[in-house]
Design a protein around this motif. Structure first.
Motif, PDB file in Angstrom:
ATOM      1  N   LYS A 129      47.890  35.613  -3.685  1.00  0.00           N
ATOM      2  CA  LYS A 129      47.235  34.320  -3.952  1.00  0.00           C
ATOM      3  C   LYS A 129      47.380  33.962  -5.425  1.00  0.00           C
ATOM      4  O   LYS A 129      47.033  34.770  -6.294  1.00  0.00           O
ATOM      5  N   PRO A 130      47.856  32.774  -5.752  1.00  0.00           N
ATOM      6  CA  PRO A 130      47.830  32.322  -7.157  1.00  0.00           C
ATOM      7  C   PRO A 130      46.391  32.227  -7.649  1.00  0.00           C
ATOM      8  O   PRO A 130      45.518  31.727  -6.939  1.00  0.00           O
ATOM      9  N   VAL A 131      46.123  32.687  -8.864  1.00  0.00           N
ATOM     10  CA  VAL A 131      44.738  32.770  -9.338  1.00  0.00           C
ATOM     11  C   VAL A 131      44.150  31.398  -9.640  1.00  0.00           C
ATOM     12  O   VAL A 131      42.928  31.225  -9.622  1.00  0.00           O
ATOM     13  N   GLY A 132      45.011  30.412  -9.916  1.00  0.00           N
ATOM     14  CA  GLY A 132      44.496  29.116 -10.335  1.00  0.00           C
ATOM     15  C   GLY A 132      44.589  28.021  -9.299  1.00  0.00           C
ATOM     16  O   GLY A 132      44.352  26.853  -9.625  1.00  0.00           O
ATOM     17  N   LEU A 133      44.933  28.350  -8.053  1.00  0.00           N
ATOM     18  CA  LEU A 133      45.075  27.333  -7.015  1.00  0.00           C
ATOM     19  C   LEU A 133      44.014  27.510  -5.945  1.00  0.00           C
ATOM     20  O   LEU A 133      43.433  28.585  -5.788  1.00  0.00           O
ATOM     21  N   SER A 134      43.775  26.441  -5.200  1.00  0.00           N
ATOM     22  CA  SER A 134      42.768  26.458  -4.134  1.00  0.00           C
ATOM     23  C   SER A 134      43.355  25.819  -2.885  1.00  0.00           C
ATOM     24  O   SER A 134      44.520  25.408  -2.854  1.00  0.00           O
ATOM     25  N   ARG A 135      42.533  25.748  -1.837  1.00  0.00           N
ATOM     26  CA  ARG A 135      42.891  25.116  -0.556  1.00  0.00           C
ATOM     27  C   ARG A 135      44.119  25.762   0.094  1.00  0.00           C
ATOM     28  O   ARG A 135      44.913  25.085   0.741  1.00  0.00           O
ATOM     29  N   GLY A 136      44.305  27.052  -0.122  1.00  0.00           N
ATOM     30  CA  GLY A 136      45.376  27.779   0.545  1.00  0.00           C
ATOM     31  C   GLY A 136      46.755  27.579  -0.029  1.00  0.00           C
ATOM     32  O   GLY A 136      47.736  28.112   0.522  1.00  0.00           O
ATOM     33  N   ARG A 137      46.856  26.876  -1.138  1.00  0.00           N
ATOM     34  CA  ARG A 137      48.186  26.597  -1.704  1.00  0.00           C
ATOM     35  C   ARG A 137      48.790  27.859  -2.329  1.00  0.00           C
ATOM     36  O   ARG A 137      48.131  28.584  -3.053  1.00  0.00           O
ATOM     37  N   GLY A 138      50.050  28.104  -2.035  1.00  0.00           N
ATOM     38  CA  GLY A 138      50.781  29.211  -2.631  1.00  0.00           C
ATOM     39  C   GLY A 138      50.483  30.572  -2.041  1.00  0.00           C
ATOM     40  O   GLY A 138      50.993  31.586  -2.536  1.00  0.00           O
ATOM     41  N   ILE A 139      49.696  30.656  -0.976  1.00  0.00           N
ATOM     42  CA  ILE A 139      49.325  31.953  -0.392  1.00  0.00           C
ATOM     43  C   ILE A 139      50.390  32.390   0.614  1.00  0.00           C
ATOM     44  O   ILE A 139      50.883  31.571   1.400  1.00  0.00           O
ATOM     45  N   PHE A 140      50.741  33.674   0.587  1.00  0.00           N
ATOM     46  CA  PHE A 140      51.653  34.215   1.596  1.00  0.00           C
ATOM     47  C   PHE A 140      51.318  35.685   1.837  1.00  0.00           C
ATOM     48  O   PHE A 140      50.683  36.350   1.007  1.00  0.00           O
ATOM     49  N   ILE A 141      51.746  36.197   2.978  1.00  0.00           N
ATOM     50  CA  ILE A 141      51.483  37.576   3.396  1.00  0.00           C
ATOM     51  C   ILE A 141      52.812  38.322   3.448  1.00  0.00           C
ATOM     52  O   ILE A 141      53.833  37.753   3.869  1.00  0.00           O
ATOM     53  N   PHE A 142      52.817  39.581   3.028  1.00  0.00           N
ATOM     54  CA  PHE A 142      54.060  40.340   3.023  1.00  0.00           C
ATOM     55  C   PHE A 142      53.760  41.804   3.353  1.00  0.00           C
ATOM     56  O   PHE A 142      52.625  42.284   3.217  1.00  0.00           O
ATOM     57  N   GLU A 143      54.799  42.504   3.748  1.00  0.00           N
ATOM     58  CA  GLU A 143      54.705  43.932   4.028  1.00  0.00           C
ATOM     59  C   GLU A 143      55.579  44.737   3.090  1.00  0.00           C
ATOM     60  O   GLU A 143      55.185  45.809   2.629  1.00  0.00           O
ATOM     61  N   LYS A 144      56.769  44.240   2.765  1.00  0.00           N
ATOM     62  CA  LYS A 144      57.706  44.924   1.885  1.00  0.00           C
ATOM     63  C   LYS A 144      57.596  44.355   0.469  1.00  0.00           C
ATOM     64  O   LYS A 144      57.472  43.145   0.287  1.00  0.00           O
ATOM     65  N   VAL A 145      57.669  45.218  -0.535  1.00  0.00           N
ATOM     66  CA  VAL A 145      57.521  44.775  -1.905  1.00  0.00           C
ATOM     67  C   VAL A 145      58.662  43.850  -2.311  1.00  0.00           C
ATOM     68  O   VAL A 145      58.515  43.018  -3.216  1.00  0.00           O
ATOM     69  N   ARG A 146      59.788  43.958  -1.649  1.00  0.00           N
ATOM     70  CA  ARG A 146      60.899  43.061  -1.968  1.00  0.00           C
ATOM     71  C   ARG A 146      60.587  41.610  -1.634  1.00  0.00           C
ATOM     72  O   ARG A 146      61.247  40.687  -2.134  1.00  0.00           O
ATOM     73  N   ASP A 147      59.577  41.401  -0.772  1.00  0.00           N
ATOM     74  CA  ASP A 147      59.196  40.031  -0.418  1.00  0.00           C
ATOM     75  C   ASP A 147      58.155  39.448  -1.359  1.00  0.00           C
ATOM     76  O   ASP A 147      57.731  38.301  -1.186  1.00  0.00           O
ATOM     77  N   LEU A 148      57.739  40.215  -2.353  1.00  0.00           N
ATOM     78  CA  LEU A 148      56.748  39.743  -3.315  1.00  0.00           C
ATOM     79  C   LEU A 148      57.451  38.976  -4.431  1.00  0.00           C
ATOM     80  O   LEU A 148      58.058  39.563  -5.328  1.00  0.00           O
ATOM     81  N   LEU A 149      57.381  37.673  -4.362  1.00  0.00           N
ATOM     82  CA  LEU A 149      57.993  36.802  -5.361  1.00  0.00           C
ATOM     83  C   LEU A 149      56.927  35.855  -5.901  1.00  0.00           C
ATOM     84  O   LEU A 149      56.190  35.230  -5.127  1.00  0.00           O
ATOM     85  N   TYR A 150      56.830  35.758  -7.215  1.00  0.00           N
ATOM     86  CA  TYR A 150      55.831  34.874  -7.810  1.00  0.00           C
ATOM     87  C   TYR A 150      56.324  34.408  -9.176  1.00  0.00           C
ATOM     88  O   TYR A 150      57.117  35.078  -9.843  1.00  0.00           O
TER      89      TYR A 150
END
Length: 560
Positions: A129-150
């Protein structure tokens, strides 16, 4: 025409709030017709500048406390919860999923990420979750660390992969909390709230589908199944908390313990910032706590919303939010004279007389000692600096260019120091519409003996009037906060021990001890319940157990 209460909305404000206030007979503030300070309530979606708190008048209220961002911003909330967990243990602060603030905690995150793989256990899922956004914007779920992009600061939490479901749909609870004060801490929770559903059935096979995993109404109202009937959930994506209580009745659980655990989450979260936040008794803040229940009915804190949405998307919104705003206005404790805004018969005027920057109240004092170069320094003109509650302003020295004028009376201004020019009485101070008001004045200033050039306070006679008496917190010499205002239930303080522990300097250890004690009593189960009037243990402070449809008194909930 009689004066009325006036509200001011920043950038238009919530339309529902405007409707509620107009229905109650309020008037809306318009800058062209009214002065900048001619209002009773200022509502703003974002934080107020610190200057707004400094110039507050006693008849005015703001809808945010200073520094509440410590629990409403995701990264600051996580830091504060970590600190409290390290201090008081994980047995109390066990309601937040394991979390890491990236990029700072990336190394620690990797260590936790690889731990189950090294131990041969199934790896967990993670939510970013982005720390400065609300209403579900920018949220995603992942299992592999390679899918963690920010590309910004984010918080990564262990995903609660086994949530409680209703008819196969994931949901969370929006709990509405009013913080009446931080010094002392006074908290109310509304009996009504919202249950927010995802609009597609829960599964871990489609991590990228937001309509399966996110419960934000701003996202799900755009989903393809929003208007479709969804089993026991029905159409749309919201229930009221009252409807959720009917669902709980069909489950074999200790409902009282569940409600108290949620109440504990609210209190323990606010305690993370209560000792350090500045006191501002004419602020009332409405917060939205998002609580998720897992399959074992354990409540988890997801986040705290500084500005819970007040838009009306469905009938559940109208039933819940309008009543909350009505009760919130009642909690602001306006008096029968606040509509005058400091003046008589509706005329504009501050509680203290207006003070010109070059004309200060005069108080006669003893003759001053001889001073070198007296002929050139008989008379001074000074500007009044800002005076803040609980703090003494700095001594300001400035000689007037017009030093030839003389004054045979020796005067002292208690704020600016020796030989400052003053006027003979407070009643003689003229009112000026073009100059700033003296908005905050301490009721007492420290007695300081004169040491050469400095602040000399000879007597108590010069002390200025106390204009803050209406906002002084209960210190044992007045009635405690009401246990109920409309459907807002006071959840803290909940007994005399917590009331005493919150006086002056918050005693966190005593508060934690009382929370543990109350939770253990409720954990004894429904068999501990008894009817009112049977062996009651009387206390000086009654409190209600928030959550049930008809909240019982806490002292009726336990065997003595």
């Amino acid at each position: 025409m009689a004066a009325t209460l006036v509200f001011r909305l920043h950038d238009g404000g919530p339309e529902l709030l405007r409707q509620v206030l107009l229905e109650r007979g309020w008037e809306e503030h318009h800058g062209g017709r009214r002065g900048q300070e001619d209002w009773n309530l200022y509502w703003r979606g974002s934080d107020f500048p610190i200057s707004e708190y400094r110039k507050l008048m006693p008849w005015q209220r703001l809808n945010h406390h200073p520094q509440s961002v410590g629990v409403t911003r995701k990264d600051q909330l996580e830091r504060n919860l970590r600190r409290m967990k390290a201090t008081f243990g994980s047995s109390l602060y066990d309601f937040s999923p394991t979390a890491f603030i990236l990029p700072n905690d990336f190394t620690r995150f990797l260590a936790e990420y690889h731990k189950p793989r090294l131990q041969g256990r199934a790896p967990p899922f993670w939510i970013c979750k982005p720390v400065g956004l609300s209403r579900g914007r920018g949220i995603f779920i992942f299992e592999k660390v390679r899918d963690l992009l920010y590309d910004c600061a984010v918080i990564v939490q262990k995903y609660i992969s086994e949530p409680l479901l209703i008819s196969g749909y994931k949901f969370d609870l929006r709990i509405y909390v009013c913080v009446k004060s931080f010094h002392p801490l006074i908290v109310y929770i509304h009996q009504e709230g919202l249950v927010r559903f995802a609009t597609e059935k829960y599964t871990l096979s489609s991590l990228e589908n937001p309509y399966v995993h996110l419960t934000n109404a701003s996202i799900n109202k755009l989903g393809p199944f929003y208007h479709a009937a969804k089993g026991g959930v029905g159409r749309g994506c919201k229930w009221t908390l009252s409807k959720f209580r009917h669902f709980l009745h069909s489950q074999n659980i200790n409902e009282l313990l569940l409600w108290q655990k949620i109440s504990n989450i609210v209190t323990l979260t606010l305690l993370t910032i209560a000792p350090s936040g500045p006191a501002c008794h004419n602020c009332v803040e409405l917060l939205g706590f998002d609580i998720l229940l897992d399959v074992t009915f354990k409540p988890w804190l997801l986040e705290v919303n500084q500005n819970p949405a007040l838009s009306l998307d469905c009938s559940a919104d109208l039933a819940v939010k309008k009543k909350i705003l009505q009760d919130l206005i009642d909690l602001m404790s306006y008096t029968c004279t606040d509509h005058l805004r400091g003046g008589a018969d509706g005329r504009r005027g501050p509680l203290l007389p207006r003070v010109s920057p070059h004309k200060l109240p005069q108080i006669q004092t003893r003759p001053k000692k001889s001073v070198q170069n007296k002929s050139s320094c008989h008379r001074y003109q000074r500007s009044l600096p800002p005076v803040h509650l609980g703090r003494t302003s700095r001594l300001v020295s400035a000689c007037s260019a017009n030093a030839s004028q003389t004054d045979t009376s020796e005067t002292l201004n208690p704020i600016l120091g020796l030989r400052s020019l003053t006027i003979r009485s407070l009643s003689e101070v003229p009112h000026s519409q073009d100059e700033d008001e003296l908005s905050e004045v301490p009721s007492t200033l420290p007695d300081t003996s004169w040491r050469g050039r400095g602040l000399w306070c000879p007597d108590a006679a010069w002390r200025l009037p106390d204009i803050t008496h209406r906002f002084k917190a209960f210190q044992g010499h007045g009635p405690p906060p009401p246990l109920r205002v409309g459907d807002f239930i006071r959840t803290f303080p909940f007994n005399m021990a917590t009331l005493k522990a919150s006086h002056r300097q918050l005693d966190l250890k005593a508060v934690m001890r009382e929370i543990r004690k109350l939770t253990r009593q409720l954990d004894a189960g429904q068999s501990a319940m008894k009817g009112p009037g049977v062996g009651d243990k009387q206390e000086d402070l009654d409190s209600l157990l928030w959550g049930p449809k008809d909240p019982p008194l806490l002292r009726h909930c336990f065997k003595t």
